[in-house]
Design a protein around this motif. Sequence first.
Motif, short mmCIF file in Angstrom:
data_model
loop_
_atom_site.label_atom_id
_atom_site.label_comp_id
_atom_site.label_asym_id
_atom_site.label_seq_id
_atom_site.Cartn_x
_atom_site.Cartn_y
_atom_site.Cartn_z
N TYR B 289 0.97 -1.02 0.14
CA TYR B 289 -0.03 0.40 0.08
C TYR B 289 0.61 1.01 0.34
CZ TYR B 289 -4.26 -3.04 1.38
OH TYR B 289 -3.97 -4.27 1.16
N ASP B 290 0.08 1.97 -0.69
CA ASP B 290 1.15 3.86 -0.93
C ASP B 290 0.99 4.69 0.41
OD1 ASP B 290 1.24 3.35 -3.42
OD2 ASP B 290 -1.01 4.28 -4.20
N LYS B 291 0.33 4.30 0.76
CA LYS B 291 0.48 5.64 2.48
C LYS B 291 1.42 4.50 3.42
CE LYS B 291 -3.84 6.63 3.86
NZ LYS B 291 -5.02 6.65 4.63
N PRO B 292 1.98 5.24 3.68
CA PRO B 292 3.09 4.30 4.55
C PRO B 292 2.22 3.82 6.50
CG PRO B 292 4.48 6.44 4.48
CD PRO B 292 2.73 5.97 3.10
N ASP B 332 1.83 12.38 10.75
CA ASP B 332 2.80 12.72 10.26
C ASP B 332 3.59 11.93 9.04
OD1 ASP B 332 5.64 13.67 10.47
OD2 ASP B 332 6.38 11.78 11.66
N GLY B 333 1.60 12.03 8.09
CA GLY B 333 1.99 11.54 7.06
C GLY B 333 1.54 9.77 6.88
N ALA B 334 1.37 9.24 7.68
CA ALA B 334 1.43 8.05 7.90
C ALA B 334 -0.08 7.73 8.39
CB ALA B 334 2.89 7.34 8.29
N LEU B 335 -0.09 6.09 8.46
CA LEU B 335 -1.43 5.73 9.57
C LEU B 335 -0.24 4.91 10.70
CD1 LEU B 335 -4.86 6.21 9.71
CD2 LEU B 335 -4.46 4.24 8.36
N ILE B 336 -0.70 5.31 12.00
CA ILE B 336 -0.13 5.19 12.68
C ILE B 336 -1.52 4.34 13.51
CG2 ILE B 336 1.21 5.18 14.83
CD1 ILE B 336 1.96 7.49 14.23
N LEU B 337 -0.40 2.68 13.81
CA LEU B 337 -1.37 1.26 14.81
C LEU B 337 -0.61 1.83 15.97
CD1 LEU B 337 -1.70 -1.68 12.64
CD2 LEU B 337 -3.30 0.00 13.27
N GLN B 338 -1.99 1.74 16.99
CA GLN B 338 -1.69 1.98 18.26
C GLN B 338 -2.34 1.27 19.48
OE1 GLN B 338 -2.88 5.79 19.03
NE2 GLN B 338 -0.37 6.79 18.76
N ARG B 339 -1.66 0.78 20.83
CA ARG B 339 -2.35 -0.21 21.16
C ARG B 339 -3.86 0.53 21.88
NH1 ARG B 339 -1.77 -4.97 25.28
NH2 ARG B 339 0.41 -5.04 24.26
#
Lengths: 211, 343
Positions: B289-292, B332-339
């Motif tokens: 996928y493109d979106k980091p 930050d231009g990304a999608l971050i998976l958090q707990r």
Amino acid sequence: MSEDQTRPPTAPPSGASVLVALYLEKRADLVRFFTARTGSAAEAEDIVQDMYLKVSRAEGADVSNGVAWLYRLGSNVLLDRVRGAQRSGRRDAEWRGVTAVQVGGEEVEDVPPAEAGIDARRRLAALIAALDQLPPQARRVFTLHKLDGLSHAEVAARLGISRSAVEKHVMAALKRLSALAPANPTGGTSSSAASLGRTGPSEDLGGDAER
Amino acid sequence: MTRPTQDMHDDARRDEAVTWHVRLQSDQAGEADWLAFEAWLGQPGAREAYDAIDGVWAELDLHHDALAEALREPAPMSAPPARAPLRRAGAVRGRPSRRLWFGALGAAAAAAAAAVAVVSILPAVTQPHWTTYSAEKGHNRAIRLADGSSVTLGAGSTLKVSLDGANRRVVMDNAEAVFDVAKDPSHPFLIQAGDHQVRVVGTRFDVLRANGRVVVTVERGIVQVRRTAAGEDQTPAELHAGQQFQRRGSETAVVRTVDPREAMAWREGRLIYRDAELGDVVADLNRYYDKPLRVSPDAARLHFSGVLALDGEDQVVRRLELLMPVRGAAGDGALILQRRPGA
């Protein structure tokens, strides 16, 4: 599995051109041989024709024994056809009533569906039992050679025995297997193979030749 | 069906056919042998007898996986005593698992490995020429190599190939690919995946190099994996069909029995995990996928088991949110998976 334009942009290697020349020189011999082998001149022509692409793609094959290599290559083309016939025979038997079994030339998985494959399972059990009854060393040799794909020489080196011992063990195993009652749709190649075209990926080009 | 005398006749032919079949497989067979075989084929019943042997031979390929399992499973390492000692170390999710102790491998194992090494017949003629192949994000790519091998290159992966030396060589990093290698004992196929080298003669297997991890899964044949980093034990591990080698960083390597089709399911647009770390899952998804996509440190070690269909990135993230105690947050231009808080 579509694109095939990814061949490296280099000239065909020199090994291939030597083999192509040899192939052209021996073509008539090969057709005569495969006519004797299959009992059908038309099928022999098909096999020898199929060989051409493989010969022209073969790289760095050991050309010192090139003629024997050509015969082995052709024998593997024939074996591919036998496998194709067996696969489709099995599919016909197992998936009666299901129409499309091929999608975009992709072969459907070889795993027999639960309900139908009783014959296949019985046959498999017989094959396993036959191999299971072999003496341990013969079984080991046969497993390395046929299932792991090592050549006679590689098996010999691995087990620290002579090549002729490897051959003896493989012969013992094959005799035992061939003494079993034959499976239903298999065996004969001449009638079925020609009309089938290619079912599976053509395996191991120079490869089976070494087995 | 046949009369007794006929049976005896058939048996003799069958034995002759077996002898021919085996002899002709040997690389010692020359043109004269094939011509003699052709003459033999002219005898009554010979062709039919040989057809039967070819039929059995092909049938064994058809049943290859089941036979390999049945014949190897009861005593997996029973064969030569020199085979690398593999100690059992408990089970991973109910499957048999073996842990490799490279330090424990003795000279005998090294000798066995040397025996497998294939002598190169033809000398290297020219400087190797390298060709680079890349697959775009989101698209796997099928490649046919000039030696007859084929490679399915995973999305977002790049590798380099050289076929014109004494060895066939591939270099890959941050990439996944399934290799179907044309058998050619005179030109071993070597894959450099980070600091590990995978060596084969002809077989089918998957190599993943990403996120500091090397994973090699064998569907057919035998594959050797060894470290190439200087100062490390370079004794090769030998993998058979249905085995998977995995090492993270410099941790101890683990070999276990898996279903190779699961490891190769990405070619059909699915990723299948058993007890995988979320950090590794995210590294895989980033090749599609493109979106980091990133994972916060507190979530990276969470374990995931399941099947991810590779449709849209948002859908995949939503599925992960449903299956795991995580949530996606933009930043930050990304999608971050958090707990998830409280999870």
